[in-house]
Enzyme design. Structure first.
Site, PDB file in Angstrom:
ATOM      1  N   ASN A  11       0.852  -1.011   0.041  1.00 18.38           N
ATOM      2  CA  ASN A  11      -0.058   0.043  -0.112  1.00 18.38           C
ATOM      3  C   ASN A  11       0.798   1.140  -0.203  1.00 18.38           C
ATOM      4  OD1 ASN A  11      -2.802   0.754   2.179  1.00 18.38           O
ATOM      5  ND2 ASN A  11      -2.627   0.978   0.122  1.00 18.38           N
ATOM      6  N   ASN A  60      -7.126   9.757  -0.636  1.00 18.00           N
ATOM      7  CA  ASN A  60      -6.963   8.541  -1.650  1.00 18.00           C
ATOM      8  C   ASN A  60      -6.507   9.189  -2.924  1.00 18.00           C
ATOM      9  OD1 ASN A  60      -8.155   6.331  -0.044  1.00 18.00           O
ATOM     10  ND2 ASN A  60      -9.916   7.414  -0.097  1.00 18.00           N
ATOM     11  N   CYS A  69      -6.205   5.464   7.804  1.00 13.45           N
ATOM     12  CA  CYS A  69      -5.850   4.661   6.794  1.00 13.45           C
ATOM     13  C   CYS A  69      -4.635   3.893   7.660  1.00 13.45           C
ATOM     14  CB  CYS A  69      -5.016   5.175   5.612  1.00 13.45           C
ATOM     15  SG  CYS A  69      -4.057   4.281   4.699  1.00 13.45           S
ATOM     16  N   ASN A 166     -15.025   0.274   1.849  1.00 11.99           N
ATOM     17  CA  ASN A 166     -14.235  -0.670   1.287  1.00 11.99           C
ATOM     18  C   ASN A 166     -14.556  -2.215   1.278  1.00 11.99           C
ATOM     19  OD1 ASN A 166     -11.747   1.439   1.038  1.00 11.99           O
ATOM     20  ND2 ASN A 166     -12.514   1.530   3.164  1.00 11.99           N
ATOM     21  N   ASN A 168     -13.664  -6.492   1.485  1.00 16.98           N
ATOM     22  CA  ASN A 168     -12.753  -7.301   1.630  1.00 16.98           C
ATOM     23  C   ASN A 168     -13.201  -8.715   1.884  1.00 16.98           C
ATOM     24  OD1 ASN A 168     -10.406  -5.379   3.347  1.00 16.98           O
ATOM     25  ND2 ASN A 168     -12.544  -4.953   3.715  1.00 16.98           N
ATOM     26  N   CYS A 193      -4.315  -3.525   2.579  1.00 12.96           N
ATOM     27  CA  CYS A 193      -5.131  -2.316   3.380  1.00 12.96           C
ATOM     28  C   CYS A 193      -5.430  -2.468   4.742  1.00 12.96           C
ATOM     29  CB  CYS A 193      -6.559  -2.432   2.622  1.00 12.96           C
ATOM     30  SG  CYS A 193      -7.562  -1.107   3.431  1.00 12.96           S
TER      31      CYS A 193
HETATM   32  N1  LIG Z   1      -9.368   3.748   1.021  1.00 13.04           N
HETATM   33  C1  LIG Z   1      -9.767   4.006   2.404  1.00 13.04           C
HETATM   34  C2  LIG Z   1      -8.656   4.553   3.136  1.00 13.04           C
HETATM   35  C3  LIG Z   1      -7.450   4.122   2.860  1.00 13.04           C
HETATM   36  C4  LIG Z   1      -7.253   2.851   3.835  1.00 13.04           C
HETATM   37  C5  LIG Z   1      -5.931   2.294   3.875  1.00 13.04           C
HETATM   38  N2  LIG Z   1      -5.572   1.686   2.766  1.00 13.04           N
HETATM   39  C6  LIG Z   1      -5.673   1.388   5.039  1.00 13.04           C
HETATM   40  O1  LIG Z   1      -4.351   0.794   5.119  1.00 13.04           O
HETATM   41  O2  LIG Z   1      -6.343   1.167   6.322  1.00 13.04           O
HETATM   42  C7  LIG Z   1     -11.032   4.708   2.164  1.00 13.04           C
HETATM   43  O3  LIG Z   1     -11.306   5.736   1.546  1.00 13.04           O
HETATM   44  O4  LIG Z   1     -11.924   4.520   3.081  1.00 13.04           O
END
Ligand SMILES: N[C@@H](CCC[C@H](N)C(=O)O)C(=O)O
Length: 249
Positions: A11, A60, A69, A166, A168, A193
């Site tokens: 990331n 972002n 993040c 997000n 997962n 993430c």
């Molecule tokens: N894209 C996410 C924010 C970033 C999350 C990040 N990559 C992490 O490591 O937690 C959003 O807009 O919610």
């Protein structure tokens, strides 16, 4: 302007510090562009704060802001320590709340204590899967899978817009987890993430699929270490300072 590029287990982030808190949404789009900019999943700007070691602004790659993040918090802590903006044990302000972090100067390992996790909604049925919506600083949809190699990006994108979160999928591998994440604001799968891994960890813990401290393997193949500390999730792993440069915009 001096900027650093960091990778926190795949990331990646552009980071710089400034005395001025300003809207840097347009700048985020420019620097994060992988063809015409530095290229990154996000932009982090460290600005001074009266009460904490500093405050951050997180963007972002599409220029949208996010409250938190997880991987970025570890990269940012490393940057702050190496640029003498904070001691190795530090606290900084994000839109999700205060984050405590600890940098191990010798190993490059950084531990970050995330904000307390919240379950927002359980048992959402979508695409034949059972999803939970959780908040680990930002919103995440989590579902378990038997085959981590199959991640339907189009389905994830649909779910992302339907729930503004997000997305997962996680595979329970012994007492550890394999996780893949579609990230809001990048609008694609990323290599890792942090808050997503934390959301999968918390659902797995709540459903007793795992216990205690665990390892989590994101798409990048790296190893992250997650555990519960009182009410918060501890999140540890290596970060890499890829390069530092002067950049004129
Ligand atoms: N894209 C996410 C924010 C970033 C999350 C990040 N990559 C992490 O490591 O937690 C959003 O807009 O919610």
């Amino acid at each position: 302007m001096k900027v650093s590029k960091y990778s926190a287990n795949g990331n990646d982030f552009v980071i710089f510090h400034s005395d001025v808190k300003a809207d840097r949404s347009k700048l985020a789009k420019i620097v994060c562009n992988r063809q015409e900019g530095v290229g990154a999943d996000g932009l982090i700007v460290i600005v001074p704060h009266d009460k904490y070691d500093f405050e951050w602004q997180f963007y972002n790659s599409d220029g949208s802001t996010a409250e938190m993040c997880g991987n970025g918090s570890r990269a940012c802590a490393h940057y702050a320590f190496y640029n003498e903006l904070a001691p190795k044990n530090m606290s900084f302000l994000t839109e999700a709340g205060v984050i405590n972090a600890e940098v191990d100067a010798n190993s490059g390992m950084v531990l970050s204590e995330l904000t307390p996790p919240k379950i927002l909604e359980k048992d959402i049925i979508f695409g034949g899967k059972n999803w939970w919506k959780l908040d680990t600083g930002v919103p995440h949809m989590v579902s378990f899978t038997e085959n981590i190699k199959e991640f339907d990006i189009l389905e994830a994108r649909e779910l992302r817009y339907k729930y503004n979160a997000n997305v997962n999928i996680a595979f329970v591998d012994g007492n550890n987890l394999r996780v893949r994440t579609y990230e809001r604001g990048v609008e694609d799968e990323t290599l890792a993430c942090g808050t997503g891994m934390a959301a999968c960890f918390y659902r797995a813990l709540m459903e007793k699929k795992i216990s205690g401290d665990i390892e989590v393997y994101p798409k990048s193949g790296d190893t992250l270490y997650l555990g519960m500390n009182d009410k918060t999730i501890t999140f540890k792993g290596k970060v890499k300072r890829v390069f530092e440069t002067e950049w004129k915009i």
